[in-house]
Design a protein around this motif. Structure first.
Motif, PDB file in Angstrom:
ATOM      1  N   ILE A 168       0.810  -1.225   0.000  1.00  0.00           N
ATOM      2  CA  ILE A 168       0.000   0.000   0.000  1.00  0.00           C
ATOM      3  C   ILE A 168       0.848   1.282   0.000  1.00  0.00           C
ATOM      4  O   ILE A 168       0.568   2.213  -0.762  1.00  0.00           O
ATOM      5  CB  ILE A 168      -0.995  -0.003   1.188  1.00  0.00           C
ATOM      6  CG1 ILE A 168      -2.114  -1.038   0.955  1.00  0.00           C
ATOM      7  CG2 ILE A 168      -1.594   1.384   1.417  1.00  0.00           C
ATOM      8  CD1 ILE A 168      -3.062  -0.716  -0.178  1.00  0.00           C
ATOM      9  N   PRO A 169       1.909   1.392   0.831  1.00  0.00           N
ATOM     10  CA  PRO A 169       2.656   2.663   0.865  1.00  0.00           C
ATOM     11  C   PRO A 169       3.322   3.030  -0.452  1.00  0.00           C
ATOM     12  O   PRO A 169       3.613   4.212  -0.674  1.00  0.00           O
ATOM     13  CB  PRO A 169       3.705   2.418   1.959  1.00  0.00           C
ATOM     14  CG  PRO A 169       3.126   1.356   2.816  1.00  0.00           C
ATOM     15  CD  PRO A 169       2.373   0.473   1.882  1.00  0.00           C
ATOM     16  N   ILE A 170       3.583   2.057  -1.331  1.00  0.00           N
ATOM     17  CA  ILE A 170       4.249   2.374  -2.601  1.00  0.00           C
ATOM     18  C   ILE A 170       3.314   2.166  -3.799  1.00  0.00           C
ATOM     19  O   ILE A 170       3.763   2.113  -4.938  1.00  0.00           O
ATOM     20  CB  ILE A 170       5.541   1.557  -2.773  1.00  0.00           C
ATOM     21  CG1 ILE A 170       5.252   0.051  -2.764  1.00  0.00           C
ATOM     22  CG2 ILE A 170       6.571   1.925  -1.718  1.00  0.00           C
ATOM     23  CD1 ILE A 170       6.435  -0.798  -3.158  1.00  0.00           C
ATOM     24  N   THR A 171       2.027   2.035  -3.521  1.00  0.00           N
ATOM     25  CA  THR A 171       1.040   1.848  -4.587  1.00  0.00           C
ATOM     26  C   THR A 171       0.618   3.203  -5.137  1.00  0.00           C
ATOM     27  O   THR A 171       0.139   4.054  -4.396  1.00  0.00           O
ATOM     28  CB  THR A 171      -0.199   1.094  -4.056  1.00  0.00           C
ATOM     29  OG1 THR A 171       0.199  -0.202  -3.606  1.00  0.00           O
ATOM     30  CG2 THR A 171      -1.251   0.955  -5.144  1.00  0.00           C
ATOM     31  N   ASP A 172       0.794   3.390  -6.440  1.00  0.00           N
ATOM     32  CA  ASP A 172       0.351   4.655  -7.027  1.00  0.00           C
ATOM     33  C   ASP A 172      -1.115   4.534  -7.473  1.00  0.00           C
ATOM     34  O   ASP A 172      -1.655   3.430  -7.548  1.00  0.00           O
ATOM     35  CB  ASP A 172       1.254   5.088  -8.186  1.00  0.00           C
ATOM     36  CG  ASP A 172       1.301   4.084  -9.325  1.00  0.00           C
ATOM     37  OD1 ASP A 172       0.271   3.431  -9.594  1.00  0.00           O
ATOM     38  OD2 ASP A 172       2.369   3.957  -9.954  1.00  0.00           O
ATOM     39  N   PRO A 173      -1.765   5.651  -7.739  1.00  0.00           N
ATOM     40  CA  PRO A 173      -3.198   5.616  -8.093  1.00  0.00           C
ATOM     41  C   PRO A 173      -3.493   4.746  -9.317  1.00  0.00           C
ATOM     42  O   PRO A 173      -4.538   4.089  -9.365  1.00  0.00           O
ATOM     43  CB  PRO A 173      -3.532   7.089  -8.356  1.00  0.00           C
ATOM     44  CG  PRO A 173      -2.535   7.855  -7.540  1.00  0.00           C
ATOM     45  CD  PRO A 173      -1.273   7.043  -7.584  1.00  0.00           C
ATOM     46  N   GLU A 174      -2.581   4.733 -10.282  1.00  0.00           N
ATOM     47  CA  GLU A 174      -2.809   3.926 -11.479  1.00  0.00           C
ATOM     48  C   GLU A 174      -2.836   2.439 -11.141  1.00  0.00           C
ATOM     49  O   GLU A 174      -3.665   1.688 -11.676  1.00  0.00           O
ATOM     50  CB  GLU A 174      -1.730   4.205 -12.530  1.00  0.00           C
ATOM     51  CG  GLU A 174      -1.821   5.584 -13.168  1.00  0.00           C
ATOM     52  CD  GLU A 174      -1.273   6.692 -12.287  1.00  0.00           C
ATOM     53  OE1 GLU A 174      -0.594   6.375 -11.273  1.00  0.00           O
ATOM     54  OE2 GLU A 174      -1.541   7.865 -12.592  1.00  0.00           O
ATOM     55  N   ARG A 175      -1.943   2.004 -10.255  1.00  0.00           N
ATOM     56  CA  ARG A 175      -1.923   0.593  -9.878  1.00  0.00           C
ATOM     57  C   ARG A 175      -3.177   0.234  -9.081  1.00  0.00           C
ATOM     58  O   ARG A 175      -3.753  -0.835  -9.280  1.00  0.00           O
ATOM     59  CB  ARG A 175      -0.669   0.261  -9.060  1.00  0.00           C
ATOM     60  CG  ARG A 175      -0.685  -1.132  -8.425  1.00  0.00           C
ATOM     61  CD  ARG A 175      -0.913  -2.243  -9.455  1.00  0.00           C
ATOM     62  NE  ARG A 175      -1.494  -3.444  -8.834  1.00  0.00           N
ATOM     63  CZ  ARG A 175      -2.237  -4.327  -9.484  1.00  0.00           C
ATOM     64  NH1 ARG A 175      -2.517  -4.184 -10.770  1.00  0.00           N
ATOM     65  NH2 ARG A 175      -2.737  -5.363  -8.847  1.00  0.00           N
ATOM     66  N   MET A 176      -3.626   1.121  -8.206  1.00  0.00           N
ATOM     67  CA  MET A 176      -4.841   0.834  -7.448  1.00  0.00           C
ATOM     68  C   MET A 176      -6.038   0.730  -8.394  1.00  0.00           C
ATOM     69  O   MET A 176      -6.882  -0.160  -8.237  1.00  0.00           O
ATOM     70  CB  MET A 176      -5.089   1.911  -6.396  1.00  0.00           C
ATOM     71  CG  MET A 176      -6.345   1.689  -5.558  1.00  0.00           C
ATOM     72  SD  MET A 176      -6.407   0.069  -4.710  1.00  0.00           S
ATOM     73  CE  MET A 176      -5.041   0.228  -3.554  1.00  0.00           C
ATOM     74  N   GLN A 177      -6.110   1.605  -9.377  1.00  0.00           N
ATOM     75  CA  GLN A 177      -7.212   1.538 -10.330  1.00  0.00           C
ATOM     76  C   GLN A 177      -7.142   0.253 -11.140  1.00  0.00           C
ATOM     77  O   GLN A 177      -8.174  -0.381 -11.422  1.00  0.00           O
ATOM     78  CB  GLN A 177      -7.180   2.750 -11.265  1.00  0.00           C
ATOM     79  CG  GLN A 177      -8.481   2.969 -12.009  1.00  0.00           C
ATOM     80  CD  GLN A 177      -9.677   3.115 -11.087  1.00  0.00           C
ATOM     81  OE1 GLN A 177      -9.689   3.941 -10.180  1.00  0.00           O
ATOM     82  NE2 GLN A 177     -10.705   2.287 -11.284  1.00  0.00           N
ATOM     83  N   ALA A 178      -5.929  -0.168 -11.495  1.00  0.00           N
ATOM     84  CA  ALA A 178      -5.771  -1.431 -12.224  1.00  0.00           C
ATOM     85  C   ALA A 178      -6.204  -2.607 -11.359  1.00  0.00           C
ATOM     86  O   ALA A 178      -6.840  -3.556 -11.837  1.00  0.00           O
ATOM     87  CB  ALA A 178      -4.317  -1.606 -12.660  1.00  0.00           C
TER      88      ALA A 178
END
Length: 228
Positions: free
Chosen positions: A179-189
């Motif tokens: 979670i701490p290194i997850t960017d918004p694009e990866r979360m959306q994916a």
């Protein structure tokens, strides 16, 4: 004071709220475990579990010999927290096991989920998205756990369901740790991957459900810097 029966997750939520409200500011040293455990009316062991959860999510940072501090990145840290289970299994081992175990569980759950269960998964996925936008990291991960847990509950193989429960703590940590290194694009994916899993399960396509689940877990592992 909170009720003494509250679980560590509830205390973690209270502390997250303190951070988000500014009651605890970036760089602040949190009170001693003795003081905090008295404040929340829980044991030190339960408090430590809550603090470890927040550290994994990147909201807190422990410095040897100095104490535990509110992270400066507000949950978007440069690095992940240390892996909690290194004495028994590496994080690579856990991701690799998840691919094998959850892929097969998804295959066997395909076509077995009730409309209520599918709705719960849809709701969990939507909650993940909303809570990420609000940076409610605890609720984001709780919704992720709900999503995966519903699939496990629909698996036709009782032994696989039991095996999942025996490693659930380690599995949960792999869902928190990136979670701490997850960017918004990866979360959306990731959210899109959830919806593809739901579609395969709803269609009763076991092979597709397995493929989508394995892809989802591999992508999460890559986010954590691993290629299982």
């Amino acid at each position: 004071m909170l009720n003494k029966t509250l679980l560590p997750q509830s205390v973690a939520r209270e502390i997250q709220t303190m951070i988000q409200s500014g009651a605890l500011k970036p760089g602040d040293k949190i009170p001693s475990q003795r003081e905090f455990s008295q404040k929340f009316g829980i044991s030190r062991a339960s408090l430590r579990e809550a603090l470890l959860t927040l550290e994994t999510l990147g909201l807190l940072k422990t410095e040897a010999g100095r104490g535990t501090f509110v992270a400066s990145g507000g949950g978007q840290a440069a690095n992940m927290a240390p892996w909690r289970y290194s004495d028994s299994y590496s994080v690579f081992d856990v991701f690799q096991t998840r691919i094998l175990l959850e892929g097969e569980i998804a295959r066997l759950a395909a076509g077995r989920l009730t409309q209520l269960q599918l709705d719960r998964m849809e709701t969990a996925t939507r909650t993940m998205e909303e809570c990420w936008a609000a940076q409610d990291l605890l609720a984001n991960v709780e919704a992720d756990l709900e999503f995966h847990g519903v699939i496990v509950s629909a698996c036709a193989n009782a032994m696989l369901r039991s095996l999942y429960q025996t490693v659930r703590d380690q599995v949960t940590e792999t869902q928190r740790q990136p979670i701490p290194i997850t960017d918004p694009e990866r979360m959306q994916a990731s959210i899109s991957e959830h919806r593809r899993i739901i579609a395969a399960l709803k269609q009763g396509d076991g092979a597709k459900a397995r493929e989508e689940m394995e892809t989802h877990i591999r992508n999460t592992a890559r986010c954590a810097g691993l290629t299982p």
